[in-house]
Design a protein around this motif. Structure first.
Motif, PDB file in Angstrom:
ATOM      1  N   ASP A  44       0.865  -1.174   0.000  1.00 46.52           N
ATOM      2  CA  ASP A  44       0.000   0.000   0.000  1.00 46.52           C
ATOM      3  C   ASP A  44       0.905   1.229   0.000  1.00 46.52           C
ATOM      4  OD1 ASP A  44      -1.654   2.161   0.685  1.00 46.52           O
ATOM      5  OD2 ASP A  44      -2.892   0.939   2.013  1.00 46.52           O
ATOM      6  N   PRO A  45       0.774   2.128  -0.971  1.00 51.37           N
ATOM      7  CA  PRO A  45       1.655   3.299  -1.014  1.00 51.37           C
ATOM      8  C   PRO A  45       1.492   4.227   0.191  1.00 51.37           C
ATOM      9  CG  PRO A  45      -0.035   3.424  -2.734  1.00 51.37           C
ATOM     10  CD  PRO A  45      -0.175   2.090  -2.076  1.00 51.37           C
ATOM     11  N   THR A  46       0.363   4.157   0.883  1.00 52.94           N
ATOM     12  CA  THR A  46       0.150   5.022   2.048  1.00 52.94           C
ATOM     13  C   THR A  46       0.554   4.353   3.359  1.00 52.94           C
ATOM     14  OG1 THR A  46      -2.140   4.297   2.340  1.00 52.94           O
ATOM     15  CG2 THR A  46      -1.761   6.198   0.900  1.00 52.94           C
ATOM     16  N   ASP A  47       0.768   3.033   3.326  1.00 52.61           N
ATOM     17  CA  ASP A  47       1.163   2.298   4.535  1.00 52.61           C
ATOM     18  C   ASP A  47       1.929   1.049   4.091  1.00 52.61           C
ATOM     19  OD1 ASP A  47       1.440   0.796   6.844  1.00 52.61           O
ATOM     20  OD2 ASP A  47      -0.640   1.026   7.479  1.00 52.61           O
ATOM     21  N   GLN A  48       3.240   1.118   4.110  1.00 46.25           N
ATOM     22  CA  GLN A  48       4.087   0.037   3.598  1.00 46.25           C
ATOM     23  C   GLN A  48       3.934  -1.271   4.376  1.00 46.25           C
ATOM     24  OE1 GLN A  48       6.099   0.170   0.702  1.00 46.25           O
ATOM     25  NE2 GLN A  48       4.820   1.986   0.439  1.00 46.25           N
ATOM     26  N   ARG A  49       3.329  -1.228   5.542  1.00 40.23           N
ATOM     27  CA  ARG A  49       3.112  -2.460   6.314  1.00 40.23           C
ATOM     28  C   ARG A  49       1.937  -3.270   5.765  1.00 40.23           C
ATOM     29  NH1 ARG A  49       1.968   0.333  11.778  1.00 40.23           N
ATOM     30  NH2 ARG A  49       0.922   1.605  10.244  1.00 40.23           N
ATOM     31  N   ARG A  50       1.104  -2.636   4.978  1.00 38.17           N
ATOM     32  CA  ARG A  50      -0.124  -3.268   4.499  1.00 38.17           C
ATOM     33  C   ARG A  50       0.020  -3.635   3.032  1.00 38.17           C
ATOM     34  NH1 ARG A  50      -5.264  -0.082   5.862  1.00 38.17           N
ATOM     35  NH2 ARG A  50      -3.945   1.558   5.049  1.00 38.17           N
ATOM     36  N   LEU A  51      -0.541  -4.789   2.675  1.00 38.56           N
ATOM     37  CA  LEU A  51      -0.581  -5.206   1.275  1.00 38.56           C
ATOM     38  C   LEU A  51      -1.964  -4.930   0.706  1.00 38.56           C
ATOM     39  CD1 LEU A  51       1.208  -8.686   1.308  1.00 38.56           C
ATOM     40  CD2 LEU A  51       2.101  -6.525   0.435  1.00 38.56           C
ATOM     41  N   LEU A  52      -1.983  -4.501  -0.537  1.00 39.96           N
ATOM     42  CA  LEU A  52      -3.243  -4.351  -1.249  1.00 39.96           C
ATOM     43  C   LEU A  52      -3.391  -5.554  -2.171  1.00 39.96           C
ATOM     44  CD1 LEU A  52      -3.172  -0.561  -2.168  1.00 39.96           C
ATOM     45  CD2 LEU A  52      -4.475  -1.694  -0.348  1.00 39.96           C
ATOM     46  N   LEU A  53      -4.560  -6.151  -2.141  1.00 36.49           N
ATOM     47  CA  LEU A  53      -4.862  -7.306  -2.972  1.00 36.49           C
ATOM     48  C   LEU A  53      -5.648  -6.852  -4.187  1.00 36.49           C
ATOM     49  CD1 LEU A  53      -6.243  -9.633  -0.147  1.00 36.49           C
ATOM     50  CD2 LEU A  53      -3.873  -9.409  -0.918  1.00 36.49           C
ATOM     51  N   LYS A  54      -5.461  -7.575  -5.277  1.00 38.63           N
ATOM     52  CA  LYS A  54      -6.300  -7.320  -6.444  1.00 38.63           C
ATOM     53  C   LYS A  54      -6.453  -8.621  -7.217  1.00 38.63           C
ATOM     54  CE  LYS A  54      -2.961  -5.656  -9.801  1.00 38.63           C
ATOM     55  NZ  LYS A  54      -2.651  -4.601 -10.736  1.00 38.63           N
ATOM     56  N   PRO A  55      -7.570  -8.754  -7.933  1.00 33.34           N
ATOM     57  CA  PRO A  55      -7.786  -9.977  -8.704  1.00 33.34           C
ATOM     58  C   PRO A  55      -6.872 -10.009  -9.930  1.00 33.34           C
ATOM     59  CG  PRO A  55      -9.599  -8.434  -9.050  1.00 33.34           C
ATOM     60  CD  PRO A  55      -8.685  -7.825  -8.022  1.00 33.34           C
ATOM     61  N   THR A  56      -6.374 -11.189 -10.227  1.00 29.45           N
ATOM     62  CA  THR A  56      -5.538 -11.384 -11.416  1.00 29.45           C
ATOM     63  C   THR A  56      -6.440 -11.653 -12.625  1.00 29.45           C
ATOM     64  OG1 THR A  56      -5.427 -13.760 -11.084  1.00 29.45           O
ATOM     65  CG2 THR A  56      -3.691 -12.418 -10.018  1.00 29.45           C
ATOM     66  N   ALA A  57      -5.829 -11.734 -13.783  1.00 40.18           N
ATOM     67  CA  ALA A  57      -6.585 -12.105 -14.984  1.00 40.18           C
ATOM     68  C   ALA A  57      -7.211 -13.486 -14.809  1.00 40.18           C
ATOM     69  CB  ALA A  57      -5.670 -12.063 -16.209  1.00 40.18           C
ATOM     70  N   ALA A  58      -6.491 -14.398 -14.176  1.00 41.07           N
ATOM     71  CA  ALA A  58      -7.035 -15.743 -13.922  1.00 41.07           C
ATOM     72  C   ALA A  58      -8.244 -15.673 -12.993  1.00 41.07           C
ATOM     73  CB  ALA A  58      -5.955 -16.644 -13.326  1.00 41.07           C
ATOM     74  N   ALA A  59      -8.206 -14.755 -12.031  1.00 44.11           N
ATOM     75  CA  ALA A  59      -9.342 -14.583 -11.123  1.00 44.11           C
ATOM     76  C   ALA A  59     -10.567 -14.118 -11.897  1.00 44.11           C
ATOM     77  CB  ALA A  59      -9.000 -13.582 -10.024  1.00 44.11           C
ATOM     78  N   TRP A  60     -10.366 -13.132 -12.766  1.00 46.29           N
ATOM     79  CA  TRP A  60     -11.483 -12.626 -13.562  1.00 46.29           C
ATOM     80  C   TRP A  60     -12.040 -13.712 -14.465  1.00 46.29           C
ATOM     81  CZ3 TRP A  60     -14.432  -8.728 -12.636  1.00 46.29           C
ATOM     82  CH2 TRP A  60     -13.942  -7.641 -11.903  1.00 46.29           C
ATOM     83  N   ALA A  61     -11.175 -14.496 -15.067  1.00 46.02           N
ATOM     84  CA  ALA A  61     -11.636 -15.589 -15.946  1.00 46.02           C
ATOM     85  C   ALA A  61     -12.446 -16.601 -15.136  1.00 46.02           C
ATOM     86  CB  ALA A  61     -10.449 -16.257 -16.627  1.00 46.02           C
ATOM     87  N   ALA A  62     -11.954 -16.970 -13.964  1.00 45.40           N
ATOM     88  CA  ALA A  62     -12.669 -17.924 -13.112  1.00 45.40           C
ATOM     89  C   ALA A  62     -14.002 -17.333 -12.661  1.00 45.40           C
ATOM     90  CB  ALA A  62     -11.816 -18.301 -11.910  1.00 45.40           C
ATOM     91  N   TYR A  63     -13.987 -16.085 -12.252  1.00 45.07           N
ATOM     92  CA  TYR A  63     -15.215 -15.439 -11.796  1.00 45.07           C
ATOM     93  C   TYR A  63     -16.255 -15.390 -12.913  1.00 45.07           C
ATOM     94  CZ  TYR A  63     -18.315 -11.929  -9.777  1.00 45.07           C
ATOM     95  OH  TYR A  63     -19.405 -11.264  -9.298  1.00 45.07           O
ATOM     96  N   ASP A  64     -15.836 -14.993 -14.108  1.00 48.67           N
ATOM     97  CA  ASP A  64     -16.757 -14.939 -15.251  1.00 48.67           C
ATOM     98  C   ASP A  64     -17.330 -16.324 -15.564  1.00 48.67           C
ATOM     99  OD1 ASP A  64     -16.388 -12.208 -15.511  1.00 48.67           O
ATOM    100  OD2 ASP A  64     -14.933 -12.381 -17.147  1.00 48.67           O
ATOM    101  N   ARG A  65     -16.501 -17.350 -15.426  1.00 47.41           N
ATOM    102  CA  ARG A  65     -16.930 -18.717 -15.710  1.00 47.41           C
ATOM    103  C   ARG A  65     -17.854 -19.243 -14.614  1.00 47.41           C
ATOM    104  NH1 ARG A  65     -14.614 -23.146 -13.812  1.00 47.41           N
ATOM    105  NH2 ARG A  65     -12.688 -22.081 -13.244  1.00 47.41           N
TER     106      ARG A  65
END
Length: 144
Positions: free
Chosen positions: A91-112
């Motif tokens: 996280d650019p505002t707090d280096q101790r925290r990670l920001l998660l985001k869906p990958t292309a594979a996540a989007w493909a699985a979700y759409d399916r």
């Protein structure tokens, strides 16, 4: 001599108890889920769906958004990461925290999987009329 019971045990019927009925309905729902989305658990799918809905989010916020405690969401995210569905960055505002985001594979699985998830909901609610479904969901939300 023993004191009389506060309530007559004859008046207690397990089949009429909210927890018992909710557990049976949940078991039916989980069986439908397992048959249509065997590759993910319901909690994994919930996290995947919410991640795709919200985009970039902290793990803690994802846990809150999916009603999972910190230990549960960590395990769920770890499993989704191993499946290639989650990318993270500091996280650019707090280096101790990670920001998660869906990958292309996540989007493909979700759409399916989304049509299957909709089918699970429809099958779970199939015994109810359309009006009963709306009332049922409204009442469940009041309990949460």
């Amino acid at each position: 001599m023993t004191a009389p019971a506060a309530t007559d045990p004859i008046d207690y019927k397990l089949d009429d108890q909210v927890g018992f009925v909710m557990r049976r309905a949940n078991q039916r729902h989980l069986a439908l889920f397992a048959s249509l989305i065997p590759e993910l658990t319901p909690t994994q799918f919930a996290a995947l769906a919410k991640l795709c809905e919200l985009g970039e989010i902290s793990q803690n916020a994802l846990g809150r958004a999916t009603a999972m405690d910190a230990a549960t969401i960590k395990g769920v995210v770890d499993r989704l990461r191993r499946k290639g569905f989650v990318a993270d960055k500091p996280d650019p505002t707090d280096q101790r925290r990670l920001l998660l985001k869906p990958t292309a594979a996540a989007w493909a699985a979700y759409d399916r999987l989304l049509p299957r998830a909709q089918e699970i909901t429809a099958s779970t609610l199939a015994p109810l009329t359309e009006g009963e479904r709306a009332v049922f969901l409204l009442l469940l939300r009041k309990l949460t």
